[in-house]
Every structure is written in C-alpha cells, then in structure tokens.
Motif scaffolding. Structure first.
Motif, PDB file in Angstrom:
ATOM      1  N   LEU A 115       0.821  -1.201   0.000  1.00 55.57           N
ATOM      2  CA  LEU A 115       0.000   0.000   0.000  1.00 55.57           C
ATOM      3  C   LEU A 115       0.864   1.264   0.000  1.00 55.57           C
ATOM      4  CD1 LEU A 115      -2.787  -1.078   2.523  1.00 55.57           C
ATOM      5  CD2 LEU A 115      -2.764  -1.285   0.020  1.00 55.57           C
ATOM      6  N   ALA A 116       0.175   2.411  -0.099  1.00 55.21           N
ATOM      7  CA  ALA A 116       0.874   3.688  -0.182  1.00 55.21           C
ATOM      8  C   ALA A 116       1.768   3.942   1.023  1.00 55.21           C
ATOM      9  CB  ALA A 116      -0.143   4.815  -0.331  1.00 55.21           C
ATOM     10  N   ASP A 117       1.399   3.400   2.183  1.00 58.68           N
ATOM     11  CA  ASP A 117       2.205   3.619   3.387  1.00 58.68           C
ATOM     12  C   ASP A 117       3.286   2.558   3.587  1.00 58.68           C
ATOM     13  OD1 ASP A 117       0.771   1.393   4.164  1.00 58.68           O
ATOM     14  OD2 ASP A 117      -0.209   2.340   5.881  1.00 58.68           O
ATOM     15  N   GLY A 118       3.429   1.666   2.603  1.00 59.84           N
ATOM     16  CA  GLY A 118       4.470   0.653   2.672  1.00 59.84           C
ATOM     17  C   GLY A 118       4.057  -0.643   3.330  1.00 59.84           C
ATOM     18  N   THR A 119       2.842  -0.713   3.879  1.00 58.06           N
ATOM     19  CA  THR A 119       2.385  -1.941   4.514  1.00 58.06           C
ATOM     20  C   THR A 119       1.860  -2.922   3.462  1.00 58.06           C
ATOM     21  OG1 THR A 119       0.159  -1.037   4.868  1.00 58.06           O
ATOM     22  CG2 THR A 119       1.777  -0.740   6.639  1.00 58.06           C
ATOM     23  N   SER A 120       1.822  -4.179   3.844  1.00 56.89           N
ATOM     24  CA  SER A 120       1.374  -5.233   2.943  1.00 56.89           C
ATOM     25  C   SER A 120      -0.100  -5.529   3.167  1.00 56.89           C
ATOM     26  CB  SER A 120       2.200  -6.506   3.169  1.00 56.89           C
ATOM     27  OG  SER A 120       1.788  -7.536   2.295  1.00 56.89           O
ATOM     28  N   HIS A 121      -0.862  -5.553   2.070  1.00 60.17           N
ATOM     29  CA  HIS A 121      -2.302  -5.782   2.137  1.00 60.17           C
ATOM     30  C   HIS A 121      -2.632  -7.097   1.447  1.00 60.17           C
ATOM     31  CE1 HIS A 121      -6.605  -4.865   2.055  1.00 60.17           C
ATOM     32  NE2 HIS A 121      -6.608  -5.136   0.756  1.00 60.17           N
ATOM     33  N   PRO A 122      -3.288  -8.060   2.140  1.00 61.84           N
ATOM     34  CA  PRO A 122      -3.654  -9.319   1.484  1.00 61.84           C
ATOM     35  C   PRO A 122      -4.589  -9.065   0.311  1.00 61.84           C
ATOM     36  CG  PRO A 122      -3.954  -9.452   3.861  1.00 61.84           C
ATOM     37  CD  PRO A 122      -3.739  -7.998   3.539  1.00 61.84           C
ATOM     38  N   THR A 123      -4.356  -9.765  -0.787  1.00 64.50           N
ATOM     39  CA  THR A 123      -5.206  -9.586  -1.963  1.00 64.50           C
ATOM     40  C   THR A 123      -5.211 -10.869  -2.787  1.00 64.50           C
ATOM     41  OG1 THR A 123      -5.715  -8.093  -3.800  1.00 64.50           O
ATOM     42  CG2 THR A 123      -3.398  -8.591  -3.449  1.00 64.50           C
ATOM     43  N   GLY A 124      -5.573 -10.757  -4.053  1.00 67.57           N
ATOM     44  CA  GLY A 124      -5.677 -11.899  -4.946  1.00 67.57           C
ATOM     45  C   GLY A 124      -6.658 -11.567  -6.049  1.00 67.57           C
TER      46      GLY A 124
END
Length: 246
Positions: free
Chosen positions: A16-25
């Motif tokens: 994400l924009a803040d550098g954190t990882s967001h689960p997706t698929g």
C-alpha cells in the motif's frame, strides 16, 4: 471448439501507499461468474498466471467487506471448488501460445496491480495478440494488466483505445481509498487510453474493436457475455443488461 485463455493474478499481497502489505488476490465473482458464462456456452477455458503459481482468492470478495452476502459467497466458493484442478495447476504465462486461443480474458481484484501490470511476458503476449486483432477482454482492475504492454519504441500498446476500468471514484468509495499505491484509471489515462467510465458501480462495458472491458464486479456477467457475442457465440441464460458502449 472455442478456447479462451483466462489470465489471473498470482499475487497474494499488494504494498500500500504507506508501505504496509495488504492481502489480496483475484476477485471471486469476476473469475467465477465469467468462467461460468463461458463454460455454459460450451467454451473451453484455460487459466494462466505469472510463473504458473496457483492464484489466491481475495478473502474480501467472499464476505460482507466486499459487499458479498452469504448466499453469493457460498455460490462463488462452490464454483471455485468445482474448478479447483485448473486453479491449482495453471499454465505459466511465459509458456502460453496465445495464438492457440480465440480470446484472452483478464479478471480483476487488486492482485493485477501487484504483478500483471508489470509482467513483461504478459506485455509481449498482449501486444502480439493486439497486433493480430485477437480479442482481448479485461474486467474491473484487470485492465491494469494492459499497462504491461508496450511496443519496441516504448509507446503504450493500448494508447488511444477506448476502455473502462474500476474507476478512481469507485476506489475511493469502496476500494482501497487513499491507501491505494496507485490509481489504475488515472494511470491508464496518463498512458494515453481513453477511459469511458460509467457511473460508480454501474454495469458498464466498453467495446473498441478487439478490446472489451468491464468496469467492476457488477459488470462480470455482461463483460463475459459481450466476449461471446463478439466471438459470435450465443450466451446461455439472461443478458447482463449492461450499458454497452461500442
């Protein structure tokens, strides 16, 4: 028999924009509903991902966070389970001969932003397909994958083409909001595509020659049906009743 190559994201996270990882698929409805439209019309569907990795379904697309009710979620889960053999062992994009298929179809979810948008093998495949006039379709965030396609001189393969995509407004209203690392609609416009967006969450499909695009999950069935129509195959069942721009 008509054959469609479904290109699916292999990503299971997005930074994400803040550098954190967001689960997706991939988005469950977009893959399942589209695949079912093709299957019900007697079309063969092969699934391919970057590196042939088994794709991950976005968990948000199977619960209330994604606006999906329990009954719908159960339907999508059951359908995905029914094609689990194909999902667990997809083809690798780099090893696919696109000329063996009648169309290429790219469902969304935020995953394509993480991998398909920059996949060089996919970019070459899409440019070759477009040069041959092969039908290319993409749905929701799927058009992010078109950004991978560039000609030898660096120009965007789909510059000047009319298309639709999950809009920036939809991203703000019901997507990642300001956390999004980049805006797909804006980026496509910046690269030279002509985005013809419908109202947010409308069932909207845009056809520009061999390019068919759908705006959001609400457009899943209609986009797949438009692909069949373009191929000259009557779709089974009821029309998706989309606003179609040709």
């Amino acid at each position: 028999m008509t054959k469609i190559l479904m290109i699916v994201t292999g990503a299971d996270s997005l930074t994400l924009a803040d550098g954190t990882s967001h689960p997706t698929g991939f988005w469950a409805e977009e893959l399942a509903a589209s695949h079912q439209v093709f299957r019900d019309a007697g079309v063969d569907v092969d699934i391919a991902t970057p590196g042939g990795v088994a794709p991950t379904v976005d968990a948000v697309s199977l619960d209330a966070r994604g606006g999906v009710g329990d009954a719908e979620a159960a339907t999508f889960r059951d359908y995905l389970a029914g094609i689990s053999a194909d999902l667990s062992a997809p083809l690798a994009i780099a090893e696919v001969d696109a000329a063996s298929y009648d169309a290429i179809y790219i469902p969304g979810g935020h995953g394509p932003m993480a991998d398909l948008a920059t996949d060089a093998e996919l970019g070459r495949l899409l440019t070759d397909a477009d040069d041959r006039g092969q039908l290319i379709a993409a749905l929701c965030h799927g058009p992010a994958a078109l950004l991978a396609a560039n000609r030898p001189d660096g120009t965007f393969t789909f510059a000047g083409r009319r298309l639709v995509v999950f809009t920036d407004e939809e991203e703000r209203q019901g997507g990642l909001g300001d956390a999004t690392p980049w805006w797909v609609e804006t980026t496509l416009r910046e690269r030279g595509a002509t985005v013809q967006a419908g109202t947010p969450w409308s069932n909207t499909v845009v056809v520009d020659g061999n390019l068919v695009t759908g705006q959001n999950p609400q457009s899943s069935v209609a986009t797949a049906q438009q692909v069949l129509k373009t191929l000259g195959i009557p779709p089974a069942g009821v029309s998706g009743a989309a606003s179609v721009t040709g």
